[in-house]
Design an enzyme around this catalytic site. Sequence first.
Site, mmCIF file in Angstrom:
data_model
loop_
_atom_site.group_PDB
_atom_site.id
_atom_site.type_symbol
_atom_site.label_atom_id
_atom_site.label_comp_id
_atom_site.label_asym_id
_atom_site.label_seq_id
_atom_site.Cartn_x
_atom_site.Cartn_y
_atom_site.Cartn_z
ATOM 1 N N CYS A 1 -11.588 -1.082 -5.532
ATOM 2 C CA CYS A 1 -10.921 -2.130 -4.752
ATOM 3 C C CYS A 1 -11.560 -3.455 -5.160
ATOM 4 C CB CYS A 1 -11.101 -1.868 -3.258
ATOM 5 S SG CYS A 1 -10.370 -3.143 -2.218
ATOM 6 N N GLY B 1 -12.439 -5.689 -2.311
ATOM 7 C CA GLY B 1 -13.553 -5.039 -1.610
ATOM 8 C C GLY B 1 -14.874 -5.260 -2.331
ATOM 9 N N HIS C 1 -12.136 -7.090 5.211
ATOM 10 C CA HIS C 1 -13.072 -6.043 4.754
ATOM 11 C C HIS C 1 -14.219 -5.929 5.738
ATOM 12 C CE1 HIS C 1 -11.186 -5.718 0.774
ATOM 13 N NE2 HIS C 1 -10.945 -7.016 0.931
ATOM 14 N N ASN D 1 0.846 -1.201 0.000
ATOM 15 C CA ASN D 1 0.000 0.000 0.000
ATOM 16 C C ASN D 1 0.881 1.252 0.000
ATOM 17 O OD1 ASN D 1 -2.631 -1.313 0.222
ATOM 18 N ND2 ASN D 1 -1.895 -2.015 2.229
ATOM 19 N N CYS E 1 -4.947 -8.363 -3.715
ATOM 20 C CA CYS E 1 -5.357 -7.141 -4.404
ATOM 21 C C CYS E 1 -6.044 -7.539 -5.708
ATOM 22 C CB CYS E 1 -4.134 -6.269 -4.688
ATOM 23 S SG CYS E 1 -4.540 -4.771 -5.612
ATOM 24 N N GLU F 1 -9.383 2.296 1.702
ATOM 25 C CA GLU F 1 -8.511 1.117 1.770
ATOM 26 C C GLU F 1 -7.527 1.193 2.930
ATOM 27 O OE1 GLU F 1 -6.395 -0.622 -1.451
ATOM 28 O OE2 GLU F 1 -7.955 -0.103 -2.887
#
Length: 287
Positions: free
Chosen positions: A226, A229, A168, A67, A76, A217
């Site tokens: 995302c 996500g 998440h 990140n 990711c 994020e």
Amino acid sequence: MKSFQFTKMHGLGNNYIYVNMFKENIDEKDFSQIAIDVANVHTGIGSDGLILICPSDVAPVKMRIFNNDGSEGKNCGNGLRCVAKYAYEHKIVDRIEFPIETLSGIVHAKICEENDKVKQVTVDMGIPALTKKEIPMSGNHESYTINEIMTFDSKEYAVTAVSMGNPHLIFYVDSIKNAPVTTLGPIVEKDERFPESVNVEFVEVAGEDELHFRVWERGSGVTQACGTGACAAVVASVLNEYTKKGRDTIVHLAGGDLVINWTEEGNVLMTGPAEVICDGTYYYDYQ
Ligand SMILES: N[C@@H](CCC[C@H](N)C(=O)O)C(=O)O
């Protein structure tokens, strides 16, 4: 002065600096600092972070993602589609379906080509994990967090927690335009009940197979999209009976749309674009 070749790529605006570690030699101890430095829009290149495309012992290619605060993520979704495109177009792989290793396990990518260019990639992101132990978050280890009341900043919210290899927490909102992404997002991200921090998603249900989505994020703040996500949002929406399993759900993110299907078999399929922005050389000088 040291240097490496990079390619900047994005999936729906979620952009990273990609480095081909089959060719480049960068010291492991520098990965985090490089992620912070390349991400800087003033003194670096500008990105949501750094993704390393690495050799693997168990797959043709391995993804490592950092990140923009230098923390390493375990997965990711947008990055996986870009890694798949890069690996295929640079002939690291020579077939359209292949596995990719991540820090959270192996996923399977399938390339969709148009005029010799990879336009869309479907990634089988595997089976979501739902217990508090797996997220990870505090509370009864074996229990799920579905529409559970949690208090943040002295207010109560009904939340759902899903791990797609990374954590998440999903909040449902009446209007995505008014979602408290930049106010509640950072508070929830660092809440001590999430020992590894958490990615924070806001979802407005637009219909039986359509969601609006915004994200704060972990480690990067607001991004345009995302992938993990969006997968987590679809899993959460099935668990909350807003959408159905085994059906394509369109997720509208700030940077565009993803199609997500939590199949009857239990795997989550994510389909979306992957784009190259530019190539270049990055110079750095660490001791
Ligand atoms: N942008 C990503 C997720 C990147 C990692 C995440 N911030 C984490 O730390 O877990 C995606 O497309 O999934």
